[in-house]
Motif scaffolding. Sequence first.
Motif, PDB file in Angstrom:
ATOM      1  N   UNK A  17       0.837  -1.202   0.000  1.00 43.16           N
ATOM      2  CA  UNK A  17       0.000   0.000   0.000  1.00 43.16           C
ATOM      3  C   UNK A  17       0.868   1.247   0.000  1.00 43.16           C
ATOM      4  N   UNK A  18       1.912   1.268   0.816  1.00 42.26           N
ATOM      5  CA  UNK A  18       2.805   2.424   0.870  1.00 42.26           C
ATOM      6  C   UNK A  18       3.496   2.621  -0.472  1.00 42.26           C
ATOM      7  N   UNK A  19       3.961   1.525  -1.082  1.00 49.32           N
ATOM      8  CA  UNK A  19       4.627   1.609  -2.386  1.00 49.32           C
ATOM      9  C   UNK A  19       3.653   2.129  -3.449  1.00 49.32           C
ATOM     10  N   UNK A  20       2.438   1.602  -3.456  1.00 48.94           N
ATOM     11  CA  UNK A  20       1.443   2.011  -4.451  1.00 48.94           C
ATOM     12  C   UNK A  20       1.095   3.491  -4.297  1.00 48.94           C
ATOM     13  N   UNK A  21       0.854   3.921  -3.070  1.00 50.55           N
ATOM     14  CA  UNK A  21       0.426   5.299  -2.839  1.00 50.55           C
ATOM     15  C   UNK A  21       1.567   6.296  -2.952  1.00 50.55           C
ATOM     16  N   UNK A  22       2.722   5.989  -2.363  1.00 52.33           N
ATOM     17  CA  UNK A  22       3.834   6.944  -2.334  1.00 52.33           C
ATOM     18  C   UNK A  22       4.644   6.952  -3.627  1.00 52.33           C
ATOM     19  N   UNK A  23       5.025   5.772  -4.107  1.00 50.30           N
ATOM     20  CA  UNK A  23       5.932   5.687  -5.245  1.00 50.30           C
ATOM     21  C   UNK A  23       5.216   5.696  -6.589  1.00 50.30           C
ATOM     22  N   UNK A  24       4.015   5.169  -6.638  1.00 53.88           N
ATOM     23  CA  UNK A  24       3.316   5.033  -7.907  1.00 53.88           C
ATOM     24  C   UNK A  24       2.206   6.059  -8.107  1.00 53.88           C
ATOM     25  N   UNK A  25       1.875   6.836  -7.083  1.00 53.32           N
ATOM     26  CA  UNK A  25       0.828   7.842  -7.211  1.00 53.32           C
ATOM     27  C   UNK A  25      -0.562   7.256  -7.348  1.00 53.32           C
ATOM     28  N   UNK A  26      -0.750   6.038  -6.861  1.00 48.83           N
ATOM     29  CA  UNK A  26      -2.055   5.385  -6.940  1.00 48.83           C
ATOM     30  C   UNK A  26      -2.839   5.636  -5.662  1.00 48.83           C
ATOM     31  N   UNK A  27      -4.131   5.584  -5.762  1.00 51.85           N
ATOM     32  CA  UNK A  27      -4.995   5.719  -4.595  1.00 51.85           C
ATOM     33  C   UNK A  27      -5.660   4.376  -4.339  1.00 51.85           C
ATOM     34  N   UNK A  28      -4.898   3.457  -3.755  1.00 47.50           N
ATOM     35  CA  UNK A  28      -5.396   2.107  -3.498  1.00 47.50           C
ATOM     36  C   UNK A  28      -6.062   2.094  -2.125  1.00 47.50           C
ATOM     37  N   UNK A  29      -7.322   1.701  -2.040  1.00 40.67           N
ATOM     38  CA  UNK A  29      -8.005   1.660  -0.745  1.00 40.67           C
ATOM     39  C   UNK A  29      -7.316   0.701   0.223  1.00 40.67           C
ATOM     40  N   UNK A  30      -7.274   1.057   1.478  1.00 45.71           N
ATOM     41  CA  UNK A  30      -6.623   0.257   2.514  1.00 45.71           C
ATOM     42  C   UNK A  30      -7.290  -1.110   2.639  1.00 45.71           C
ATOM     43  N   UNK A  31      -8.561  -1.190   2.383  1.00 42.31           N
ATOM     44  CA  UNK A  31      -9.301  -2.455   2.539  1.00 42.31           C
ATOM     45  C   UNK A  31      -9.084  -3.415   1.375  1.00 42.31           C
ATOM     46  N   UNK A  32      -8.320  -3.024   0.360  1.00 40.42           N
ATOM     47  CA  UNK A  32      -8.067  -3.905  -0.781  1.00 40.42           C
ATOM     48  C   UNK A  32      -7.286  -5.127  -0.339  1.00 40.42           C
ATOM     49  N   UNK A  33      -7.512  -6.237  -1.034  1.00 38.28           N
ATOM     50  CA  UNK A  33      -6.734  -7.448  -0.746  1.00 38.28           C
ATOM     51  C   UNK A  33      -5.326  -7.255  -1.293  1.00 38.28           C
ATOM     52  N   UNK A  34      -4.408  -8.074  -0.811  1.00 41.78           N
ATOM     53  CA  UNK A  34      -3.018  -8.006  -1.284  1.00 41.78           C
ATOM     54  C   UNK A  34      -2.973  -8.227  -2.801  1.00 41.78           C
ATOM     55  N   UNK A  35      -3.754  -9.188  -3.308  1.00 42.02           N
ATOM     56  CA  UNK A  35      -3.789  -9.473  -4.742  1.00 42.02           C
ATOM     57  C   UNK A  35      -4.297  -8.260  -5.532  1.00 42.02           C
ATOM     58  N   UNK A  36      -5.302  -7.552  -5.003  1.00 43.45           N
ATOM     59  CA  UNK A  36      -5.837  -6.365  -5.676  1.00 43.45           C
ATOM     60  C   UNK A  36      -4.808  -5.235  -5.704  1.00 43.45           C
ATOM     61  N   UNK A  37      -4.041  -5.090  -4.615  1.00 41.97           N
ATOM     62  CA  UNK A  37      -3.012  -4.053  -4.569  1.00 41.97           C
ATOM     63  C   UNK A  37      -1.937  -4.352  -5.601  1.00 41.97           C
ATOM     64  N   UNK A  38      -1.516  -5.605  -5.688  1.00 44.56           N
ATOM     65  CA  UNK A  38      -0.507  -5.994  -6.675  1.00 44.56           C
ATOM     66  C   UNK A  38      -1.025  -5.762  -8.083  1.00 44.56           C
TER      67      UNK A  38
END
Length: 149
Positions: A17-38
Amino acid sequence: MEMSREELENMGKDELLAYANDSQGLNVPVRSSKADVIAAILGEDDGAEAKPDEPLSDAEQAAASKDAKRVKIKISQGPGADGDAPVKVGVNGRMYVIKRDAEVSVPRSVLNVLRLAKQTVMTQNGTNPDGTIRYAERNIPRHSVEVIG
């Protein structure tokens, strides 16, 4: 830096989540599954819709409604040492980390918070009768936000 699926799968969900939000500029919901974040990081999140003969659940309808209320923005770099740091915005208990100089899709409520964010600066406004400098406060926008669509 792009990461492989294997590298991502070796990370914990919080790290992802930190990588997606900080490094990639994505807004991935915290409740997403690990597979959804990937999937979101790898760009595999195709937003697949329900089949026509399947009615949308209440949660899916709510998500579709939220997606309709999103807007694309770009936040320019600011002055100072932290001018290129991601912008953190909290709305109704949910945190968004927005990468600067990148087009990102955010809820309209985040845009409203960014537009209302002000910073107070002091400007020189002449001198006092005793010769000391007089200052005046000015409120200016905290972030330079460009609305793209």
